[in-house]
Enzyme design. Structure first.
Site: not given
Ligand code: FAD
Ligand code: SIN
Length: 532
Positions: A12, A36, A49, A115, A222, A243, A291, A352, A376, A387, A392-393
């Site tokens: 991610g 995964k 967002g 937001e 995981d 959310h 939130r 969320h 995350e 949060r 979080s991004l």
């Molecule tokens: P992720 O993007 O979830 O990536 C996780 C990675 O780990 C994936 O590639 C997965 O395959 C891998 N993985 C997991 N477990 C395993 C395993 N056992 N073995 C191998 N690989 C594994 N945040 C914001 O700041 N702004 C927003 O607008 C926003 N909108 C959102 C809207 C939605 C619908 C959601 C669900 C979340 C939103 N968030 C937002 C939160 C934000 O998207 C996430 O917190 C952030 O993208 C997480 O990034 P990450 O790289 O930590 O994890």
């Molecule tokens: C949203 O777009 O409402 C999600 C934003 C976030 O989770 O930070």
């Protein structure tokens, strides 16, 4: 056995930011990235967002963004970490723009959205699919880097430590080390041993522990569960963010479709299905309160009125602009026969984001040597008890960068560990009845949703803990005798997550941020917390 300089579990925004920066600075290093399922699927992909960052210095300031983050976090943020993330965030966003990420513009300037909980417009976004756009740009860039190897369908089972060399490791050990991971290659069904000098855990969230969640099905905690099993430190797991506005769909989508908070930032108003406003009863910021407040208000109104959902009213908004900003939300609503420009959009809260996770310090170091974590799956200190939207991004990029800076210096001093045994799958056989796994998963989600949701109590938490123990014992027996499958591993990991959320909630004798319990409705003062 695969040997690599750096193992990144997760592709991610967190894992990819780290991998891209490290690969660019050190073309001599082999960087192995795991997903995964496939690289296009992650929480990142669904972010709507946008990214919160101070951008317009004429109206906004770091001080304001820091204050908003601290206010949302309800007294539990680490102030130094908040300052780091807010102040370094601007540079990180500039970098991903240089990597090709597009954000919407208004003339020559970026169009900054708003937001809940933000005192200024500071959300950079790309329509309502910002996460998809960020991921697109990062994956394109990764293709140009020969020293990054992304392995799809490589499911990490366990992180390797001294435990696998036969040593007894307890939570009191301060010298736990990580040597890599055991990984199930889902294409061959073989368990690979991947040995690495440094491991970065970037496995994302755990929303799937609840029945209704905005998180995709891969979000099964995981990484957090693996770190807990290896006796690493986690914290703040009781703070689960619901959310306020997922789209109500009686068919029960998994994941639940999100109606971005940016829609309220754009002017949409929360109402009952009779069209009555109610948010003024809860907070002067009304529909744009943080939130935790909005989700609790909706939950309370639904219970009070006996309604299955509350609504978002967008009917007064300009259609052309709405369509320009929220094409995905518009299309999804229309596909269900809801015209957002005329009809009220039915919404309900959905799990969320878990604010807690693997405890990390200001560099992204975990309690385990040679193991870092970002994104995350972590508890960095930024979010505290709740949060702030779109932080979080930003957090993921800032810590991925900090880890990169340390790792490129340190990696040459570390040797790959020798003598690690291959995975032992003796005395296991293929599951005879998958229903044992699928039914336990349903039970787990029911338990967590009914007893450990937005409003908690001692009785509900005790009931959840008792039921979880039964599920745990049954699943561990199954695990000991059954060949590994993603379904079984996810069930096992989610039971751990459920247990951590529930027991952490039982230990917090107050209501704060996202943790609200009817038995301790007040917030404790600092002195009371220390004396307790
Ligand atoms: P992720 O993007 O979830 O990536 C996780 C990675 O780990 C994936 O590639 C997965 O395959 C891998 N993985 C997991 N477990 C395993 C395993 N056992 N073995 C191998 N690989 C594994 N945040 C914001 O700041 N702004 C927003 O607008 C926003 N909108 C959102 C809207 C939605 C619908 C959601 C669900 C979340 C939103 N968030 C937002 C939160 C934000 O998207 C996430 O917190 C952030 O993208 C997480 O990034 P990450 O790289 O930590 O994890
Ligand atoms: C949203 O777009 O409402 C999600 C934003 C976030 O989770 O930070």
């Amino acid at each position: 056995m695969i040997k690599t300089d750096i193992l990144v579990v997760g592709a991610g925004i967190a894992g990819l930011t780290f991998a891209l920066k490290t690969a660019n600075r050190r073309p001599d290093l082999k960087i192995t990235v795991l997903t995964k399922t496939n690289r296009e699927e992650s929480n990142t992909r669904y972010a709507q967002g946008g990214v919160a960052a101070v951008w317009d210095f004429k109206t906004d300031s770091y001080k304001k963004h820091i204050e908003d983050t601290l206010d949302a976090g309800d007294g539990l943020c680490d102030e130094d970490i908040v300052e780091i993330v807010v102040k370094e965030g601007h540079e990180r966003v500039k970098e991903i723009i240089e990597w090709g990420t597009r954000f919407d513009k208004h003339g020559a300037d970026y169009d900054l959205g708003k937001e809940g909980g933000h005192s200024e417009n500071r959300i950079l976004h790309y329509k309502d699919y910002t996460g998809w756009e960020i991921l697109r740009a990062m994956l394109e860039k990764a293709k140009t880097m020969p020293n990054i190897e992304i392995h799809d369908h490589f499911f990490a089972v366990d992180l390797i430590s001294q435990h696998h060399l036969g040593h007894v490791v307890t939570r009191l050990n301060t010298n736990i080390e990580c040597y890599g991971a055991y990984v199930l290659d889902l294409k061959t069904n073989h368990i690979e041993t991947i040995l690495a000098k440094i491991t970065v855990v970037a496995t994302g969230g755990a929303g799937q522990v609840y029945r209704s969640t905005t998180n995709p099905v891969i979000a099964t905690g995981d990484g957090m569960a693996m770190v807990y099993r290896m006796k690493g430190r986690l914290e703040n797991m009781e703070f689960v963010q619901f959310h306020p506005t997922s789209l109500f769909n009686p068919a029960g989508d998994n994941p639940a479709f999100l109606v971005s908070e940016a829609v309220r930032g754009f002017g949409a108003i929360l109402k009952s299905k009779e069209g009555e406003e109610f948010m003024h009863l809860y907070d002067e910021r009304k529909s744009l309160a943080p939130r935790d407040i909005v989700a609790r208000a909706i939950d309370n109104e639904m219970k009070k009125r006996g309604d299955e959902y509350m609504c978002l009213d967008c009917s007064h908004l300009d259609k052309k602009r709405f369509l320009g900003h929220f094409p995905t939300i518009y299309d999804k609503c229309m596909s269900l026969g809801i015209n957002p420009m005329k009809d009220l959009i039915p919404v309900v809260p959905a799990a969320h984001y878990v604010c807690g996770g693997i405890k990390t310090d200001e560099i992204g170091r975990t309690s385990v040597k040679n193991m870092y974590a970002c994104g995350e799956c972590t508890s960095s200190g930024l979010h505290g008890a709740n949060r702030l939207a779109s932080n979080s991004l930003l957090e993921a990029m800032v810590f991925a960068h900090r880890i990169f800076k340390e790792v490129v210096e340190k990696v040459d001093d570390i040797e790959i560990k020798t003598g690690i045994p291959e995975w032992n799958a003796e005395s296991t056989s293929d599951p005879k009845e998958m229903v044992l796994i699928t039914q336990s998963m349903k039970e787990l989600k029911e338990i967590m949703s009914s007893y450990v949701g937005i409003v908690r109590s001692n009785v509900r938490l005790k009931r959840a803990a008792d039921r979880l123990l039964l599920l745990y014992n049954e699943t561990e027996k199954l695990y000991a005798s059954t060949t590994l499958s993603p379904q079984l591993m996810e069930l096992r990991n989610l039971i751990t997550i459920g247990y951590l959320i529930t027991t952490s909630a039982q230990m917090r004798h107050e209501s704060r941020g996202l943790h609200f319990t009817t038995d301790y409705p007040e917030k404790l003062s600092f002195a009371e917390t220390v004396l307790r």
